[in-house]
Design a protein around this motif. Structure first.
Motif, PDB file in Angstrom:
ATOM      1  N   GLY A  58       0.843  -1.188   0.000  1.00  0.00           N
ATOM      2  CA  GLY A  58       0.000   0.000   0.000  1.00  0.00           C
ATOM      3  C   GLY A  58       0.879   1.238   0.000  1.00  0.00           C
ATOM      4  O   GLY A  58       1.799   1.345   0.810  1.00  0.00           O
ATOM      5  N   GLY A  60       1.116   5.228   0.423  1.00  0.00           N
ATOM      6  CA  GLY A  60       0.425   6.364   1.006  1.00  0.00           C
ATOM      7  C   GLY A  60       0.523   7.629   0.183  1.00  0.00           C
ATOM      8  O   GLY A  60       0.924   7.609  -0.983  1.00  0.00           O
ATOM      9  N   THR A  88      -3.287   5.112  -2.285  1.00  0.00           N
ATOM     10  CA  THR A  88      -4.276   5.672  -1.368  1.00  0.00           C
ATOM     11  C   THR A  88      -4.918   6.949  -1.910  1.00  0.00           C
ATOM     12  O   THR A  88      -5.785   7.521  -1.259  1.00  0.00           O
ATOM     13  CB  THR A  88      -3.626   6.013  -0.014  1.00  0.00           C
ATOM     14  OG1 THR A  88      -2.597   6.981  -0.244  1.00  0.00           O
ATOM     15  CG2 THR A  88      -3.027   4.791   0.638  1.00  0.00           C
ATOM     16  N   SER A  89      -4.461   7.406  -3.066  1.00  0.00           N
ATOM     17  CA  SER A  89      -4.948   8.680  -3.599  1.00  0.00           C
ATOM     18  C   SER A  89      -4.570   8.794  -5.065  1.00  0.00           C
ATOM     19  O   SER A  89      -3.800   7.982  -5.601  1.00  0.00           O
ATOM     20  CB  SER A  89      -4.315   9.853  -2.833  1.00  0.00           C
ATOM     21  OG  SER A  89      -2.909   9.880  -3.057  1.00  0.00           O
ATOM     22  N   ASP A 117       2.981   4.847   4.886  1.00  0.00           N
ATOM     23  CA  ASP A 117       2.345   6.150   4.726  1.00  0.00           C
ATOM     24  C   ASP A 117       2.966   7.150   5.697  1.00  0.00           C
ATOM     25  O   ASP A 117       3.610   6.770   6.673  1.00  0.00           O
ATOM     26  CB  ASP A 117       0.839   6.039   4.979  1.00  0.00           C
ATOM     27  CG  ASP A 117       0.035   7.108   4.253  1.00  0.00           C
ATOM     28  OD1 ASP A 117       0.645   8.080   3.753  1.00  0.00           O
ATOM     29  OD2 ASP A 117      -1.204   6.976   4.192  1.00  0.00           O
ATOM     30  N   CYS A 135      -6.516  13.054   2.072  1.00  0.00           N
ATOM     31  CA  CYS A 135      -6.720  11.677   1.586  1.00  0.00           C
ATOM     32  C   CYS A 135      -7.013  10.688   2.714  1.00  0.00           C
ATOM     33  O   CYS A 135      -6.786   9.492   2.563  1.00  0.00           O
ATOM     34  CB  CYS A 135      -5.489  11.208   0.811  1.00  0.00           C
ATOM     35  SG  CYS A 135      -4.976  12.325  -0.505  1.00  0.00           S
ATOM     36  N   GLN A 138      -9.231   7.172   2.158  1.00  0.00           N
ATOM     37  CA  GLN A 138      -8.584   6.135   1.370  1.00  0.00           C
ATOM     38  C   GLN A 138      -7.317   5.636   2.058  1.00  0.00           C
ATOM     39  O   GLN A 138      -6.978   4.448   1.990  1.00  0.00           O
ATOM     40  CB  GLN A 138      -8.303   6.646  -0.043  1.00  0.00           C
ATOM     41  CG  GLN A 138      -9.581   6.850  -0.832  1.00  0.00           C
ATOM     42  CD  GLN A 138      -9.363   7.476  -2.197  1.00  0.00           C
ATOM     43  OE1 GLN A 138     -10.247   8.154  -2.700  1.00  0.00           O
ATOM     44  NE2 GLN A 138      -8.229   7.258  -2.806  1.00  0.00           N
ATOM     45  N   GLU A 139      -6.624   6.538   2.748  1.00  0.00           N
ATOM     46  CA  GLU A 139      -5.432   6.126   3.501  1.00  0.00           C
ATOM     47  C   GLU A 139      -5.799   5.137   4.595  1.00  0.00           C
ATOM     48  O   GLU A 139      -5.102   4.149   4.817  1.00  0.00           O
ATOM     49  CB  GLU A 139      -4.745   7.353   4.103  1.00  0.00           C
ATOM     50  CG  GLU A 139      -4.040   8.228   3.070  1.00  0.00           C
ATOM     51  CD  GLU A 139      -3.540   9.537   3.647  1.00  0.00           C
ATOM     52  OE1 GLU A 139      -2.751  10.203   2.952  1.00  0.00           O
ATOM     53  OE2 GLU A 139      -3.930   9.900   4.767  1.00  0.00           O
ATOM     54  N   VAL A 142      -6.789   1.634   3.080  1.00  0.00           N
ATOM     55  CA  VAL A 142      -5.618   0.861   2.654  1.00  0.00           C
ATOM     56  C   VAL A 142      -4.837   0.356   3.870  1.00  0.00           C
ATOM     57  O   VAL A 142      -4.427  -0.806   3.930  1.00  0.00           O
ATOM     58  CB  VAL A 142      -4.718   1.695   1.725  1.00  0.00           C
ATOM     59  CG1 VAL A 142      -3.378   1.011   1.489  1.00  0.00           C
ATOM     60  CG2 VAL A 142      -5.422   1.940   0.386  1.00  0.00           C
TER      61      VAL A 142
END
Length: 268
Positions: A58, A60, A88-89, A117, A135, A138-139, A142
């Motif tokens: 993932g 960030g 995440t974005s 992240d 964000c 979504q952060e 994830v």
């Protein structure tokens, strides 16, 4: 021609002021450069210690993650790693593509091996404030799908308690039609004030990748963050908060002296 009394002094004062301004400017540049180097150190340490071959990672958002993607791409090239990246974005998605990394999503890879992240602030127990870049939802999704969630930051983000370093408040993503009642409810129940985040380069509010608004809640004192996070999320119209409670496993901090320190989450 003789100068009027005081004229020369005025010129000297102006010169001294310019010198002072230049010194402040140079000091500011040095501090900014130091912080960037610290971000890079933390990012490289996290990627080197937590990313292995055949993993789903993932990725960030924010300024620190740029260095993590740089290092990830470097390792993929040098070590011929098979790595799949879930962003995440929109920014993270573009970083992945620009570096030639394999892009995926949670539909194809709903379980991640590790998520890396940044954070706006990290307290002594690894509770985070995130969402300065907008964000947060979504952060958090994830991070919640990852077996291991690793945080990278520079020394300015490290605090004993939330609010010590980060003064802009806790970001809260909300449905646009509900931002006024949500703001009033938060202020009434938890104190402080929750203000609609306004855009800088356009008229009107910031709009997230999910087409929602963001409130920044400037709290007045320390709270039980686990309880507060749950309570705020129960308010109708709240999508997500920027409080990441008991999610991070380890945080890496790039320090002013060029070292990297890390802190693990307390064992519950």
């Amino acid at each position: 021609m003789r100068l009027p009394r005081g004229a020369g002094l005025g010129r000297l004062a102006a010169g001294a002021l310019r010198s002072s301004q230049q010194h402040v400017c140079v000091s500011g540049r040095a501090a900014a450069s130091m912080a960037e180097e610290a971000k890079k150190l933390a990012a490289y340490a996290a990627v080197d210690n937590h990313v292995q071959n055949n993993q789903v990672v993932g990725v960030g958002s924010g300024s620190t993650i740029v260095y993590a993607v740089d290092r990830l791409a470097e390792r993929v090239r040098q070590e011929k790693l098979n790595i799949v990246c879930v962003p995440t974005s929109f920014q993270a998605r573009q970083l992945i593509l620009q570096h030639g990394l394999t892009l995926s999503d949670l539909d194809r890879h709903p379980e991640l091996d590790v998520a890396i992240d940044g954070a706006d602030e990290v307290d002594a127990e690894l509770t985070l404030i995130k969402g300065g870049g907008g964000c947060l939802t979504q952060e958090k999704i994830v991070a919640g799908c990852a077996k291991h969630f690793i945080v990278i930051a520079d020394y300015r983000k490290d605090s004993k308690a939330l609010g010590q370093q980060w003064k802009k408040g806790v970001p809260i993503e909300v449905i646009p039609m509900a931002y006024v009642p949500i703001s009033r409810t938060i202020a009434k129940r938890f104190g402080g004030e929750a203000n609609l985040r306004m855009a800088v380069s356009k008229a009107g509010p910031v709009v997230t990748d999910n087409s929602n608004f963001i409130l920044d809640w400037k709290f007045e004192h320390a709270q039980n963050w686990k309880e507060v996070n749950t309570a705020i999320k129960m308010i109708p119209g709240v999508v997500e908060t920027g409080l990441f409670v008991r999610m991070a496993e380890r945080a890496y901090f790039g320090m002013e002296d060029g070292s990297v320190q890390f802190r693990d989450a307390p064992i519950n």
